[in-house]
Design an enzyme around this catalytic site. Structure first.
Site, PDB file in Angstrom:
ATOM      1  N   TYR A 138      -8.932  -2.909  -3.523  1.00  0.00           N
ATOM      2  CA  TYR A 138      -8.852  -2.096  -2.295  1.00  0.00           C
ATOM      3  C   TYR A 138      -9.888  -0.959  -2.295  1.00  0.00           C
ATOM      4  CZ  TYR A 138      -7.279   1.251   1.176  1.00  0.00           C
ATOM      5  OH  TYR A 138      -7.256   2.156   2.209  1.00  0.00           O
TER       6      TYR A 138
ATOM      7  N   LYS B 281     -13.279  -0.631   0.097  1.00  0.00           N
ATOM      8  CA  LYS B 281     -13.516   0.513   0.987  1.00  0.00           C
ATOM      9  C   LYS B 281     -14.861   1.168   0.657  1.00  0.00           C
ATOM     10  CE  LYS B 281     -10.982   1.853   3.757  1.00  0.00           C
ATOM     11  NZ  LYS B 281     -10.814   1.390   5.163  1.00  0.00           N
TER      12      LYS B 281
HETATM   13  N1  LIG Z   1      -2.499   5.041   5.097  1.00  0.00           N
HETATM   14  C1  LIG Z   1      -3.252   5.848   4.378  1.00  0.00           C
HETATM   15  O1  LIG Z   1      -2.755   6.704   3.625  1.00  0.00           O
HETATM   16  C2  LIG Z   1      -4.754   5.736   4.449  1.00  0.00           C
HETATM   17  C3  LIG Z   1      -5.514   6.673   3.736  1.00  0.00           C
HETATM   18  C4  LIG Z   1      -6.905   6.590   3.783  1.00  0.00           C
HETATM   19  C5  LIG Z   1      -7.510   5.626   4.550  1.00  0.00           C
HETATM   20  N2  LIG Z   1      -6.767   4.722   5.244  1.00  0.00           N
HETATM   21  C6  LIG Z   1      -7.485   3.728   6.051  1.00  0.00           C
HETATM   22  O2  LIG Z   1      -7.056   3.873   7.395  1.00  0.00           O
HETATM   23  C7  LIG Z   1      -7.110   2.618   8.059  1.00  0.00           C
HETATM   24  C8  LIG Z   1      -5.783   2.356   8.740  1.00  0.00           C
HETATM   25  O3  LIG Z   1      -4.782   2.324   7.737  1.00  0.00           O
HETATM   26  P1  LIG Z   1      -3.236   2.302   8.100  1.00  0.00           P
HETATM   27  O4  LIG Z   1      -2.535   3.061   7.053  1.00  0.00           O
HETATM   28  O5  LIG Z   1      -3.046   2.666   9.514  1.00  0.00           O
HETATM   29  O6  LIG Z   1      -2.918   0.769   7.862  1.00  0.00           O
HETATM   30  P2  LIG Z   1      -2.111  -0.243   8.779  1.00  0.00           P
HETATM   31  O7  LIG Z   1      -1.923  -1.464   7.968  1.00  0.00           O
HETATM   32  O8  LIG Z   1      -0.920   0.395   9.372  1.00  0.00           O
HETATM   33  O9  LIG Z   1      -3.142  -0.533   9.947  1.00  0.00           O
HETATM   34  C9  LIG Z   1      -4.211  -1.413   9.826  1.00  0.00           C
HETATM   35  C10 LIG Z   1      -4.304  -2.205  11.105  1.00  0.00           C
HETATM   36  O10 LIG Z   1      -5.408  -3.121  10.957  1.00  0.00           O
HETATM   37  C11 LIG Z   1      -4.992  -4.361  11.469  1.00  0.00           C
HETATM   38  N3  LIG Z   1      -5.729  -5.443  10.814  1.00  0.00           N
HETATM   39  C12 LIG Z   1      -5.590  -5.866   9.544  1.00  0.00           C
HETATM   40  N4  LIG Z   1      -6.381  -6.924   9.341  1.00  0.00           N
HETATM   41  C13 LIG Z   1      -7.035  -7.162  10.496  1.00  0.00           C
HETATM   42  C14 LIG Z   1      -7.967  -8.119  10.911  1.00  0.00           C
HETATM   43  N5  LIG Z   1      -8.384  -9.086  10.088  1.00  0.00           N
HETATM   44  N6  LIG Z   1      -8.424  -8.069  12.181  1.00  0.00           N
HETATM   45  C15 LIG Z   1      -7.977  -7.122  13.030  1.00  0.00           C
HETATM   46  N7  LIG Z   1      -7.079  -6.199  12.708  1.00  0.00           N
HETATM   47  C16 LIG Z   1      -6.610  -6.215  11.451  1.00  0.00           C
HETATM   48  C17 LIG Z   1      -3.513  -4.468  11.142  1.00  0.00           C
HETATM   49  O11 LIG Z   1      -2.871  -5.427  11.970  1.00  0.00           O
HETATM   50  C18 LIG Z   1      -3.053  -3.045  11.374  1.00  0.00           C
HETATM   51  O12 LIG Z   1      -2.592  -2.866  12.690  1.00  0.00           O
HETATM   52  C19 LIG Z   1      -7.480   1.581   7.006  1.00  0.00           C
HETATM   53  O13 LIG Z   1      -8.839   1.272   7.141  1.00  0.00           O
HETATM   54  C20 LIG Z   1      -7.203   2.302   5.694  1.00  0.00           C
HETATM   55  O14 LIG Z   1      -8.066   1.820   4.677  1.00  0.00           O
HETATM   56  C21 LIG Z   1      -5.398   4.762   5.218  1.00  0.00           C
HETATM   57  C1  LIG Z   2       5.272   6.070  -9.798  1.00  0.00           C
HETATM   58  C2  LIG Z   2       6.036   5.834  -8.513  1.00  0.00           C
HETATM   59  C3  LIG Z   2       7.441   6.345  -8.662  1.00  0.00           C
HETATM   60  O1  LIG Z   2       7.934   7.239  -7.743  1.00  0.00           O
HETATM   61  C4  LIG Z   2       5.334   6.430  -7.351  1.00  0.00           C
HETATM   62  C5  LIG Z   2       4.360   5.446  -6.748  1.00  0.00           C
HETATM   63  C6  LIG Z   2       3.688   6.089  -5.585  1.00  0.00           C
HETATM   64  C7  LIG Z   2       2.572   5.207  -5.030  1.00  0.00           C
HETATM   65  C8  LIG Z   2       3.174   4.011  -4.356  1.00  0.00           C
HETATM   66  C9  LIG Z   2       1.699   6.044  -4.099  1.00  0.00           C
HETATM   67  C10 LIG Z   2       1.075   7.228  -4.844  1.00  0.00           C
HETATM   68  C11 LIG Z   2      -0.254   7.522  -4.175  1.00  0.00           C
HETATM   69  C12 LIG Z   2      -0.279   6.625  -2.956  1.00  0.00           C
HETATM   70  C13 LIG Z   2      -1.640   6.291  -2.346  1.00  0.00           C
HETATM   71  C14 LIG Z   2      -2.379   7.542  -1.889  1.00  0.00           C
HETATM   72  O2  LIG Z   2      -1.544   8.358  -1.108  1.00  0.00           O
HETATM   73  C15 LIG Z   2      -3.612   7.243  -1.146  1.00  0.00           C
HETATM   74  C16 LIG Z   2      -3.841   6.057  -0.559  1.00  0.00           C
HETATM   75  C17 LIG Z   2      -5.148   5.876   0.070  1.00  0.00           C
HETATM   76  C18 LIG Z   2      -5.183   4.956   1.250  1.00  0.00           C
HETATM   77  O3  LIG Z   2      -6.491   4.522   1.507  1.00  0.00           O
HETATM   78  C19 LIG Z   2      -4.194   3.834   1.225  1.00  0.00           C
HETATM   79  C20 LIG Z   2      -2.815   4.232   0.721  1.00  0.00           C
HETATM   80  C21 LIG Z   2      -2.893   4.904  -0.640  1.00  0.00           C
HETATM   81  C22 LIG Z   2      -3.468   3.886  -1.622  1.00  0.00           C
HETATM   82  C23 LIG Z   2      -1.475   5.361  -1.113  1.00  0.00           C
HETATM   83  C24 LIG Z   2      -0.585   4.141  -1.467  1.00  0.00           C
HETATM   84  C25 LIG Z   2       0.707   4.524  -2.186  1.00  0.00           C
HETATM   85  C26 LIG Z   2       0.461   5.367  -3.426  1.00  0.00           C
HETATM   86  C27 LIG Z   2      -0.311   4.574  -4.488  1.00  0.00           C
END
Ligand SMILES: NC(=O)c1ccc[n+]([C@@H]2O[C@H](COP(=O)([O-])OP(=O)(O)OC[C@H]3O[C@@H](n4cnc5c(N)ncnc54)[C@H](O)[C@@H]3O)[C@@H](O)[C@H]2O)c1
Ligand SMILES: C[C@@H](CO)CCC[C@@H](C)[C@H]1CC[C@H]2[C@@H]3[C@H](O)C=C4C[C@@H](O)CC[C@]4(C)[C@H]3CC[C@]12C
Length: 368
Positions: free
Chosen positions: A159, A163
């Site tokens: 992952y 990214k």
């Molecule tokens: N959630 C976090 O903490 C976090 C942190 C940093 C960055 N991000 C980034 O933010 C973005 C959104 O993450 P999120 O948490 O909302 O995830 P999410 O899974 O809720 O949303 C992702 C969306 O992308 C769509 N998708 C997946 N594969 C696809 C494809 N092949 N074609 C079209 N659509 C597709 C999914 O259906 C979904 O609606 C991602 O790029 C993720 O890497 C998320």
């Molecule tokens: C040791 C466990 C007992 O309580 C706790 C596990 C926690 C993990 C599941 C999460 C800790 C950190 C999170 C990630 C972080 O917040 C940043 C992220 C970046 C984003 O691009 C995607 C989501 C995530 C990887 C997020 C996912 C969940 C954790 C690994």
């Protein structure tokens, strides 16, 4: 809804617009971008709430499509002024294969860039992640760092690797000539761990706590700080960047920005308790109740079981060596780059972000 007194001329495309972040970006654009004429929402799975948006002053076009299919992406991008590319496969639990993660996150992003070039779309905002920087596999802390802080980014997991590759593609595409001869302007936003309404992992922890008699057990030392940012502020940053890229292309083109706000620096578990506490849960222990070596052992066991069971079933628990390393390594951001470059200030205070999230856990939490 948008102020209709201003000329509505712009067409925006949001990929992944039905995801956790994407939905907030869509709603924020409708509320805060008065120049919007059409909003295209592109996603693999379209959500029912999109129907409700179709009656407003902005034309909302739902496009069911797959970013790995270049022709579908090109058709969606054609005629758009700005693309906000949030679609991605967020998987640190081993649910998807490495190939699928790369196809969606890397090839999907390449398809978006190519579509912009071929159709003449000039502005591309990419949702990257803090994970393109770290935490790294060596567990080095990143303490209140900014975009220029030196850090050894070593990725072993598909992952973050995907990214990082995708972010590089986006930044390298800045300046490429698009159809019509003008340059493409790109930039990447790097959220830390996003929280807020719709955050599935908080909901999972809530249900786990309810099953354990309204308790959760501390596993990570309280001193390990984890960067978190409210989803509404991340969405607001996307909207602002998309708007300002046109005016400040020299300054902002090819740049990366961490997403930040005034959420407090806390451990992952203590931060979650800011919402789960008011919903009736209690975090037991002032220190981790399970020794760290045992967590390492359990995480490794989970990884082994996942591998052994793969031919039969999908075993993908929250705890694995990667998520343990993430939760157990300090990674916090302190920067004002977004404020300096495009005037970003968080739209939601910490108090507001917190109470919105608590309300959401309370209303949706019990419905499972
Ligand atoms: N959630 C976090 O903490 C976090 C942190 C940093 C960055 N991000 C980034 O933010 C973005 C959104 O993450 P999120 O948490 O909302 O995830 P999410 O899974 O809720 O949303 C992702 C969306 O992308 C769509 N998708 C997946 N594969 C696809 C494809 N092949 N074609 C079209 N659509 C597709 C999914 O259906 C979904 O609606 C991602 O790029 C993720 O890497 C998320
Ligand atoms: C040791 C466990 C007992 O309580 C706790 C596990 C926690 C993990 C599941 C999460 C800790 C950190 C999170 C990630 C972080 O917040 C940043 C992220 C970046 C984003 O691009 C995607 C989501 C995530 C990887 C997020 C996912 C969940 C954790 C690994």
């Amino acid at each position: 809804m948008a102020d209709t007194a201003q000329a509505q001329e712009l067409v925006y495309l949001v990929t992944g617009g039905c995801g956790f972040l994407g939905e907030h970006v869509v709603q924020m654009l409708l509320q805060r971008e008065p120049r919007l004429r059409e909003l295209r929402v592109f996603d693999l799975h379209l959500s029912p709430w999109l129907e409700e948006l179709k009656t407003g002053p902005v034309q909302v076009t739902a496009i069911q499509g797959d970013v790995t299919q270049a022709h579908e992406v090109e058709a969606a991008v054609a005629g758009a002024h700005v693309v906000i590319h949030t679609a991605g496969l967020v998987d640190v639990f081993g649910r998807s294969s490495t190939k699928t993660i790369y196809d969606v996150n890397v090839q999907g992003t390449q398809n978006v860039i190519d579509a912009c070039v071929q159709t003449g779309t000039r502005f591309l905002v990419y949702t990257s992640s803090m994970e393109v920087v770290g935490p790294n596999t060596r567990g080095h802390p990143f303490y209140r760092g900014n975009e220029d802080t030196p850090y050894e980014a070593v990725h072993s997991h598909p992952y973050p690797r995907s990214k990082a590759l995708a972010e590089r593609l986006v930044l390298e595409a800045n300046g490429r000539k698009v159809h019509g001869g003008l340059p493409l302007v790109t930039c990447a936003l790097r959220p830390t761990g996003i929280y807020g309404e719709g955050h599935q992992i908080i909901r999972d922890f809530y249900h786990q706590g309810l099953r354990l008699g309204c308790r959760l057990f501390r596993t990570i030392p309280a001193s390990v700080e984890h960067g978190r940012v409210y989803v509404g502020n991340v969405a607001w940053m996307h909207v602002l960047v998309a708007r300002e890229l046109e005016k400040r292309e020299e300054l902002m083109g090819g740049q990366t920005y961490f997403c930040y706000d005034n959420s407090p620096y806390k451990s992952y578990e203590d931060f979650n308790m800011e919402f789960l506490g008011p919903c009736g849960l209690r975090l037991v222990g002032t220190r981790p109740l399970v020794p760290y070596w045992l967590l390492v052992f359990l995480a490794a066991l989970n990884a082994l079981l996942q591998w052994l069971l793969r031919p039969l079933l999908l075993y993908a628990p929250l705890l694995n060596p990667y998520t343990l390393a993430m939760a157990n390594t300090t990674f916090t951001v302190s920067t004002d780059k977004a404020q300096r470059h495009f005037g970003y200030e968080p739209l939601f205070s910490w108090e507001d972000s917190r109470s919105r999230t608590i309300r959401w856990v309370q209303t949706t939490g019990s419905a499972q």
